[in-house]
Design a protein around this motif. Structure first.
Motif, PDB file in Angstrom:
ATOM      1  N   ALA A   1       0.845  -1.198   0.000  1.00  0.00           N
ATOM      2  CA  ALA A   1       0.000   0.000   0.000  1.00  0.00           C
ATOM      3  C   ALA A   1       0.876   1.242   0.000  1.00  0.00           C
ATOM      4  CB  ALA A   1      -0.920  -0.005   1.215  1.00  0.00           C
ATOM      5  N   ILE A   2       0.230   2.394  -0.244  1.00  0.00           N
ATOM      6  CA  ILE A   2       0.876   3.707  -0.181  1.00  0.00           C
ATOM      7  C   ILE A   2      -0.055   4.641   0.583  1.00  0.00           C
ATOM      8  CG2 ILE A   2       1.613   5.732  -1.503  1.00  0.00           C
ATOM      9  CD1 ILE A   2       2.475   3.874  -3.729  1.00  0.00           C
ATOM     10  N   ALA A   3       0.497   5.372   1.541  1.00  0.00           N
ATOM     11  CA  ALA A   3      -0.273   6.359   2.298  1.00  0.00           C
ATOM     12  C   ALA A   3      -0.089   7.727   1.657  1.00  0.00           C
ATOM     13  CB  ALA A   3       0.182   6.392   3.755  1.00  0.00           C
ATOM     14  N   TYR A   4      -1.183   8.491   1.570  1.00  0.00           N
ATOM     15  CA  TYR A   4      -1.112   9.795   0.917  1.00  0.00           C
ATOM     16  C   TYR A   4      -2.204  10.695   1.477  1.00  0.00           C
ATOM     17  CZ  TYR A   4      -5.290   8.458  -1.696  1.00  0.00           C
ATOM     18  OH  TYR A   4      -6.561   8.074  -2.023  1.00  0.00           O
ATOM     19  N   ARG A   5      -2.094  11.965   1.158  1.00  0.00           N
ATOM     20  CA  ARG A   5      -3.137  12.952   1.470  1.00  0.00           C
ATOM     21  C   ARG A   5      -3.211  13.932   0.308  1.00  0.00           C
ATOM     22  NH1 ARG A   5      -1.269  14.756   7.088  1.00  0.00           N
ATOM     23  NH2 ARG A   5      -0.643  12.567   7.113  1.00  0.00           N
ATOM     24  N   VAL A   6      -4.415  14.357  -0.019  1.00  0.00           N
ATOM     25  CA  VAL A   6      -4.632  15.237  -1.168  1.00  0.00           C
ATOM     26  C   VAL A   6      -4.719  16.681  -0.694  1.00  0.00           C
ATOM     27  CG1 VAL A   6      -6.127  15.789  -3.118  1.00  0.00           C
ATOM     28  CG2 VAL A   6      -5.817  13.402  -2.418  1.00  0.00           C
TER      29      VAL A   6
ATOM     30  N   ALA B   1      -1.395  14.717  -4.651  1.00  0.00           N
ATOM     31  CA  ALA B   1      -1.468  13.521  -3.818  1.00  0.00           C
ATOM     32  C   ALA B   1      -0.091  13.309  -3.205  1.00  0.00           C
ATOM     33  CB  ALA B   1      -1.896  12.313  -4.643  1.00  0.00           C
ATOM     34  N   LEU B   2       0.101  13.850  -2.008  1.00  0.00           N
ATOM     35  CA  LEU B   2       1.403  13.853  -1.338  1.00  0.00           C
ATOM     36  C   LEU B   2       1.525  12.595  -0.483  1.00  0.00           C
ATOM     37  CD1 LEU B   2       3.938  15.694  -0.849  1.00  0.00           C
ATOM     38  CD2 LEU B   2       2.738  16.521   1.206  1.00  0.00           C
ATOM     39  N   THR B   3       2.510  11.770  -0.770  1.00  0.00           N
ATOM     40  CA  THR B   3       2.647  10.511  -0.043  1.00  0.00           C
ATOM     41  C   THR B   3       3.412  10.713   1.261  1.00  0.00           C
ATOM     42  OG1 THR B   3       4.768   9.813  -0.983  1.00  0.00           O
ATOM     43  CG2 THR B   3       2.772   9.325  -2.259  1.00  0.00           C
ATOM     44  N   THR B   4       3.160   9.821   2.193  1.00  0.00           N
ATOM     45  CA  THR B   4       3.922   9.759   3.437  1.00  0.00           C
ATOM     46  C   THR B   4       4.924   8.629   3.274  1.00  0.00           C
ATOM     47  OG1 THR B   4       1.958  10.468   4.651  1.00  0.00           O
ATOM     48  CG2 THR B   4       3.769   9.549   5.942  1.00  0.00           C
ATOM     49  N   THR B   5       6.140   8.950   2.882  1.00  0.00           N
ATOM     50  CA  THR B   5       7.201   8.009   2.516  1.00  0.00           C
ATOM     51  C   THR B   5       6.766   7.187   1.292  1.00  0.00           C
ATOM     52  OG1 THR B   5       6.564   6.118   3.915  1.00  0.00           O
ATOM     53  CG2 THR B   5       7.792   7.875   4.957  1.00  0.00           C
ATOM     54  N   GLY B   6       7.435   6.075   1.059  1.00  0.00           N
ATOM     55  CA  GLY B   6       7.156   5.268  -0.123  1.00  0.00           C
ATOM     56  C   GLY B   6       6.225   4.105   0.177  1.00  0.00           C
ATOM     57  N   PRO B   7       6.163   3.113  -0.693  1.00  0.00           N
ATOM     58  CA  PRO B   7       5.285   1.958  -0.486  1.00  0.00           C
ATOM     59  C   PRO B   7       5.711   1.147   0.738  1.00  0.00           C
ATOM     60  CG  PRO B   7       6.038   2.094  -2.763  1.00  0.00           C
ATOM     61  CD  PRO B   7       6.871   3.042  -1.977  1.00  0.00           C
ATOM     62  N   PHE B   8       4.788   0.356   1.251  1.00  0.00           N
ATOM     63  CA  PHE B   8       5.092  -0.543   2.361  1.00  0.00           C
ATOM     64  C   PHE B   8       4.287  -1.824   2.185  1.00  0.00           C
ATOM     65  CE2 PHE B   8       1.095   0.265   4.612  1.00  0.00           C
ATOM     66  CZ  PHE B   8       0.756   1.525   4.161  1.00  0.00           C
ATOM     67  N   GLY B   9       4.689  -2.849   2.885  1.00  0.00           N
ATOM     68  CA  GLY B   9       4.081  -4.164   2.727  1.00  0.00           C
ATOM     69  C   GLY B   9       5.068  -5.108   2.078  1.00  0.00           C
ATOM     70  N   ASP B  10       4.674  -5.770   1.009  1.00  0.00           N
ATOM     71  CA  ASP B  10       5.524  -6.736   0.294  1.00  0.00           C
ATOM     72  C   ASP B  10       6.594  -5.991  -0.504  1.00  0.00           C
ATOM     73  OD1 ASP B  10       6.693  -8.737  -1.147  1.00  0.00           O
ATOM     74  OD2 ASP B  10       4.825  -9.526  -1.998  1.00  0.00           O
ATOM     75  N   PRO B  11       7.872  -6.131  -0.163  1.00  0.00           N
ATOM     76  CA  PRO B  11       8.927  -5.390  -0.879  1.00  0.00           C
ATOM     77  C   PRO B  11       8.996  -5.722  -2.366  1.00  0.00           C
ATOM     78  CG  PRO B  11       9.758  -6.312   1.178  1.00  0.00           C
ATOM     79  CD  PRO B  11       8.416  -6.923   0.952  1.00  0.00           C
TER      80      PRO B  11
END
Length: 914
Positions: free
Chosen positions: A551-556, A561-571
Motif C-alpha cells: 500500500a501507499i499512504a497519501y493525502r490530497v 497527492a502527497l505521499t507519506t514516505t514510499g510503499p510498504f508491505g511486500d517489498p
C-alpha cells in the motif's frame, strides 16, 4: 529490550503496598487540604445538630437579608432595631456561612470543590500562604461583594426586591482566593487553565443567578489573584510567543460549551434569579408561563421593565425541571464532541446556537408586533437588553467555533451521518403526523377546539424547549390528560431521538476509512522502511495494490497527492506500486508527489522522467557498532556520566503501560512545548501526543529519584516479516529546566539497549525536515529544480526560528551516524507552486496567514551556496566544541546562562521535540 532495574526496595514490594506508600506521600503533600475539608464536614455536622437542638428555623440558620447591610429604598440604613439583630451581628452571621452549607448535598459538592482547590493551591503556595491568602480574600471579598450589591440596588431602582434576597456564602468563597493566588506560581499552561476555568465559572454563576454570595466569591477571587501577583512579583513568561495548541483549544471550547449547556440548569435550580444572563437561562430552560402576562405588562403604562420582570420571577416546577434534562443532555453530548475534536459536534453546536439567536430575535422584535403593543413600547420595557443577554453568548460562542473549525479534524463517516439525519427527519415527520392526526380525531382534548390550520401554526413550538415555547402565545391548551401527554411528548420523543443519534455519531469511527487504516496497519508489520510507521497516523488515505499485499499512504492537498514516505508491505511490489499509484492519481485528476523516499525508489522514478530533489538526510546508527570512545564522543560520555552523578535514569515502556503520573507529566511537557511556539504544532511526518498512544511505539524517558520526568523520546518500529528490525526516533521533548545533555543521554541509552539486546539491524534518528539538504549530491545536476528548491528553503526558513531544524540536524551529527538522503519526487514541474503549498500545509495544517506573513517578513535574504556551506561548517564546528546551548525557543544563548554551564552538551530544538 530490558527494563531498568529499580532496586529491591521497589521491585520486592507488592502492588498494594506501593499504592499505600503513594497514598501516604500524597496525604503528606496535601495535609492542609485534607484536614481543612474534614474540618468543614465536622463543623457542618456539629452546626446542624446544634440548630436542631435549638430549633432554629431553617431560613434563619445561615442566610441574612441583603437589606441588612445597606440602605433600603424606602428608609435609612438598617440599624440594630429591637426586633432584629444589628448590622455587625448580621455580618458575623454572614462570615459564619463561609463554613456552613445549606444541606447535605451542598456539603458534598462544596467539600469536593474545596479539596480540589486546596490540593492545587497547597503544592504551589505552601500551607502558610494558602491560609493567609484564603483569609484575606474571603474577608475582603465579602466586603467588596456587599459594596457591589449596594451599587446594584442603588442603580436598578425597579429591582427594589433585590434588597430582600436572603444572602449567604459558602466554603468555596473561603478558599477561592488561594486558588487564584496560586495561578501566579503556575506555568503558562496551568495559569491559563486556572484563570479561565475559575473566572468563567464564577462569572457565569453571577450572570446566570445573580446570587449576592457569588459576587462575594468573584471579588474574593480577584483579591486572591492580586495577592498572588504581589507575592510572586513580575511573571517573566507572559511575553513569550505562546499559542494554544489545537489540543488545548478544543478542550477550552468544550469546557465553555459545557458551562453554557448547564446554564439553564443552574438558573432553574437557583433560588435567586437576578443575573444578567438569567433571561438566557430562563429562555432556554424553565417554563411554563403565558405570554398573556407579558402582554398585560406591556399594556400598562408603567416604568417597570416587563421583560426583566418576566424573565426573573417565573417559578420552576419539578416537571419543568425534568423536561430540561434531555435538551441539556444533547448540549452536553455536543460539548463532549467539541472536546474531542469532532467536526459533527462543532457543526451541531453552530446550528443549535444559531437557532437560539434566531428565536430570541423573533421573540423580542417580532412577537411584540403580533401582540399589538408595538416595537417601541417593547423596547422601552427592556426588550433590547434582554435580547442582548440572550443572543450574545451563543452568538459569540458560535463565532469562535467557526473561527477554530480547523481544530475539529475528526470526521464521522458520511454514511453514518446520512443515516442519522434520515432517522431525525423521519422522527420529526412521524411525531408531527401523529400530533396532527390526534388533534383531527380528538379536538375535544384541547381548549378551544383546534382546527388543522391552528395545529399547523402551533406545531413548531412543540419541538422547542419549555422556556422558548412558553414565550409564544398558545392558540389552544390541553384540557384532558391525553391532550397533556400528547402536548408534552412530541418534543420529548424528538429530542430523545436526536440525543441517541448524536451519541451514535460520537461513537462512530474517529478516522475516515477506518477499515483501510486497519489493513494498512497490518501491512506495516509485514515490511517497510525506517519511516514507514508514520503511515499509520491519522490524516492519511490509503491506496492498495491489486494484490492487497502492499500500500501507499497519501493525502490530497491543493490537487497534489502527497505521499507519506514510499510503499510498504511486500517489498517485491514496491517498484510496481510506484507506477500503479501514478496511474491511480491520474484517474482522479491528482498529481502524485512521493515525499521522503529513499534512493532506490527515487532512481526508479527518475529513470521514468520524474524530477527529484533531496529534502533531508536521515541519520542511521548501527547498534552493533555503537561505542563512545574518542574525543568526538566527549559530549555523549559527559551526558551519560552526568546522569549517574545527578541520580536520574532511563525507563523503557509504552505510553499506555507507563504509570499514570508519568503519562500526565509527558502530556504537561508536551503542552508546555506547544505554548512556547509562535507557530502551530507540526504534523505529517512528525508525531505528537496522539501518536504516542500506539502500543507498538516504544517510550524511553528520563526520570529522577523524586519521580519527575525530565525528558521523553518515542521510537517507531520497523518490521520485516512481523519482526522488528529497527527503531526510528520520533517524539523528543524535555522540560525547560531539565539538565543539559538529557537528550544525548536518552539517545545514547537507546543505542546501548539495542546493542546489548542484539536483535535489530539499525537505529534511525530520523531526518530533520528540510534540513541538511544537499542538492549537489543529487546527480541530476542542472536538471535539479531551483524553483522548488527555493520554495522548500523558504518553508524551511519560515519554520526554522520556531522549530530549529538546522539545530536538530547538527545535534544528531553528534552521534556519528551514517547519512542517507531522502527525496521528494514529482512528475510535473509545472505544479511547483501547488507542491510547495501542499508540503507547507501538510506540515502546518493549522498555520494562519498572519503567522506565515510575520514569519516571511522576518526572513533574511537568501544565502548563496558558498555562504551556506561556510555557515554549515561553522555550525558543525560549534556543535563539536559545544560553545553554545540551544534553548527551547530555537535561539542560542551562552552556556553560562544555563544551569550547569560547565557541561559540554546541548539540548536540541527540533521538529520532533513537539
Amino acid at each position: 529490550m530490558s527494563e531498568t532495574y529499580k532496586g529491591p526496595s521497589t521491585m520486592e514490594k507488592s502492588a498494594l503496598s506501593v499504592l499505600f506508600d503513594d497514598l501516604k506521600r500524597w496525604l503528606h503533600a496535601h495535609s492542609l487540604a485534607v484536614f481543612s475539608t474534614l474540618a468543614i464536614v465536622v463543623i457542618n455536622l456539629a452546626a446542624w445538630l446544634l440548630f436542631a437542638l435549638l430549633r432554629v428555623p431553617k431560613n434563619d440558620r445561615i442566610s441574612t437579608p441583603l437589606a441588612t447591610f445597606f440602605r433600603d429604598p424606602a428608609g435609612p440604613l438598617q440599624s440594630s432595631a429591637p426586633h432584629q439583630p444589628g448590622m455587625l451581628e448580621q455580618f458575623a452571621k454572614l462570615i459564619l456561612s463561609l463554613f456552613i452549607t445549606a444541606g447535605p448535598l451542598q456539603l458534598i459538592v462544596d467539600s469536593a470543590i474545596v479539596l480540589l482547590i486546596l490540593c492545587i493551591a497547597e503544592t504551589r503556595l505552601g500551607r502558610q500562604r494558602v491560609i493567609i491568602s484564603s483569609l484575606i480574600s474571603a474577608l475582603g471579598g465579602t466586603v467588596m461583594g456587599l459594596i457591589i450589591c449596594y451599587a446594584i440596588n442603588e442603580i436598578q431602582i425597579h429591582w427594589s426586591w433585590f434588597a430582600r434576597i436572603p444572602m449567604s456564602l459558602n466554603p468555596v468563597t473561603l478558599v477561592i482566593g488561594s486558588l487564584m493566588a496560586s495561578s501566579s506560581y503556575s506555568n503558562l499552561l496551568w495559569r491559563r487553565r486556572i484563570n479561565l476555568i475559575g473566572y468563567t465559572s464564577l462569572i457565569l454563576l453571577v450572570l446566570y443567578t445573580g446570587n449576592p454570595g457569588n459576587y462575594c466569591a468573584l471579588a474574593a477571587a480577584l483579591i486572591g489573584h492580586l495577592v498572588g501577583r504581589i507575592w510572586h512579583g513580575p511573571i517573566t513568561d507572559h511575553a513569550l510567543a505562546g499559542r494554544r495548541s489545537s489540543y488545548e483549544t478544543r478542550h477550552l471550547l468544550g469546557a465553555i460549551s459545557t458551562v453554557l449547556a448547564l446554564g439553564p440548569i443552574v438558573t432553574a435550580s437557583s433560588k435567586v434569579k437576578a443575573g444578567v444572563f438569567t433571561p438566557l437561562g430562563m429562555f432556554m430552560g424553565p417554563g411554563p408561563h403565558s405570554a398573556d402576562q407579558l402582554s398585560a405588562c406591556l399594556r400598562a403604562n408603567t416604568a417597570t421593565s416587563c421583560y426583566v420582570q418576566y424573565g426573573l420571577t417565573r417559578p420552576v416546577s419539578t416537571p419543568t425541571f425534568i423536561s430540561m434534562l434531555i435538551p441539556t443532555a444533547v448540549m452536553l453530548v455536543v460539548s463532549w464532541g467539541i472536546y474531542h475534536g469532532r467536526r459533527v459536534a462543532a457543526t451541531t453546536s453552530i446550528i443549535l446556537n444559531s437557532l437560539t439567536v434566531v428565536l430570541a430575535l423573533i421573540y423580542y422584535l417580532v412577537v411584540p408586533l403580533t401582540l399589538g403593543e408595538g416595537l417601541t413600547r417593547a423596547i422601552r420595557h427592556g426588550a433590547i437588553p434582554s435580547l442582548l443577554a440572550i443572543a450574545l453568548p451563543p452568538l459569540i460562542f458560535t463565532y469562535f467555533i467557526c473561527r477554530y473549525m480547523r481544530y475539529f479534524p475528526v470526521r464521522t463517516k458520511a454514511s453514518r451521518l446520512r443515516f442519522g439525519s434520515i432517522i431525525i427527519f423521519l422522527t420529526w415527520l412521524a411525531t408531527a403526523a401523529f400530533y396532527l392526526f390526534w388533534i383531527s380525531v380528538s379536538p375535544g382534548s384541547f381548549k378551544p377546539k383546534p382546527t388543522l390550520s391552528m395545529a399547523l401554526a402551533e406545531l413548531p413550538t412543540r419541538y422547542l424547549t419549555n422556556g422558548i415555547a412558553s414565550r409564544f402565545r398558545p392558540r389552544f391548551i390541553p384540557r384532558t390528560l391525553t391532550g397533556l401527554i400528547l402536548n408534552n411528548s412530541i418534543g420529548f420523543i424528538f429530542w430523545l431521538v436526536v440525543l441517541i443519534v448524536l451519541l451514535s455519531w460520537m461513537r462512530s469511527s474517529v478516522i475516515q476509512h477506518e477499515d483501510e487504516r486497519i489493513r494498512a496497519n497490518a501491512l506495516v508489520e509485514t515490511g517497510g522502511e525506517s519511516m514507514t510507521f508514520m503511515t499509520t497516523w491519522e490524516g492519511n488515505n490509503y491506496w492498495f495494490s491489486p494484490s492487497g499485499r502492499s500500500a501507499i499512504a497519501y493525502r490530497v492537498l491543493h490537487g497534489i497527492a502527497l505521499t507519506t514516505t514510499g510503499p510498504f508491505g511486500d517489498p517485491d511490489e514496491y517498484i510496481a506500486d510506484l507506477h500503479a499509484f501514478w496511474h491511480y492519481c491520474s484517474e482522479h485528476s491528482w498529481s502524485p508527489v512521493f515525499y521522503s523516499v529513499h534512493k532506490p525508489q527515487r532512481d526508479e522514478l527518475v529513470a521514468h522522467g520524474w524530477t527529484s530533489l533531496e529534502v533531508g538526510s536521515e541519520m542511521i546508527v548501527i547498534p552493533s557498532k555503537w561505542e563512545t570512545r574518542g574525543k568526538k564522543w566527549q559530549d555523549i560520555r559527559t551526558a551519560i556520566n552526568k546522569a549517574k552523578k545527578s541520580n536520574y535514569h532511563d525507563e523503557l515502556s509504552t505510553f499506555n503501560d507507563a504509570p499514570w503520573n508519568v503519562q500526565s507529566q509527558i502530556v504537561a511537557i508536551s503542552e508546555q512545548w506547544a505554548e512556547l511556539k509562535a507557530l502551530p504544532e507540526m504534523k505529517f511526518t512528525l508525531g505528537g501526543l496522539d501518536e504516542l498512544r500506539d502500543p507498538r511505539v516504544a517510550l524511553l524517558y528520563a526520570i529522577d529519584a523524586e519521580g519527575t520526568v525530565l525528558a521523553v523520546t518515542s521510537w517507531m518500529p520497523t518490521y520485516r516479516d512481523d519482526k522488528v528490525v529497527g527503531w526510528t526516533l520520533d517524539f523528543m521533548r524535555h522540560r525547560t529546566d531539565s539538565p543539559n545533555g538529557i537528550m544525548e543521554f536518552l539517545i545514547a541509552r537507546m543505542a546501548e539497549r539495542l546493542r546489548d539486546e542484539g536483535q535489530v539491524e539499525f537505529m534511525s534518528l530520523s531526518a530533520a525536515p528540510l534540513a541538511g539538504m544537499n542538492p549537489e549530491r543529487d546527480n541530476q545536476g542542472e536538471n535539479s529544480p531551483q524553483i522548488l528548491q527555493h520554495a522548500l528553503q523558504l518553508v524551511a526558513d519560515l519554520m526554522e526560528p520556531a522549530y530549529g531544524f538546522s539545530s536538530l540536524f547538527f545535534f544528531k551529527k553528534k552521534f556519528q551516524p551514517t547519512e542517507q538522503p531522502v527525496y521528494i519526487c514529482y512528475p510535473d514541474p509545472a505544479q511547483l507552486v501547488q507542491i510547495g503549498l501542499a508540503v507547507l500545509q501538510a506540515y502546518l495544517p493549522d498555520l494562519k496567514a498572519s503567522q506565515a506573513l510575520d514569519a516571511i517578513k522576518s526572513l533574511r535574504p537568501a544565502k548563496t551556496a558558498k555562504e551556506k556551506n561556510a555557515t554549515n561548517q561553522e555550525q558543525a564546528h560549534a556543535s563539536e566544541l559545544s560553545k553554545s546551548t540551544i534553548t527551547k525557543t530555537g535561539s542560542h544563548e551562552p552556556t553560562s546562562n544555563r544551569p550547569n554551564s560547565d557541561e559540554k552538551s546541548s539540548q536540541p530544538t527540533s521538529s520532533e521535540e513537539q
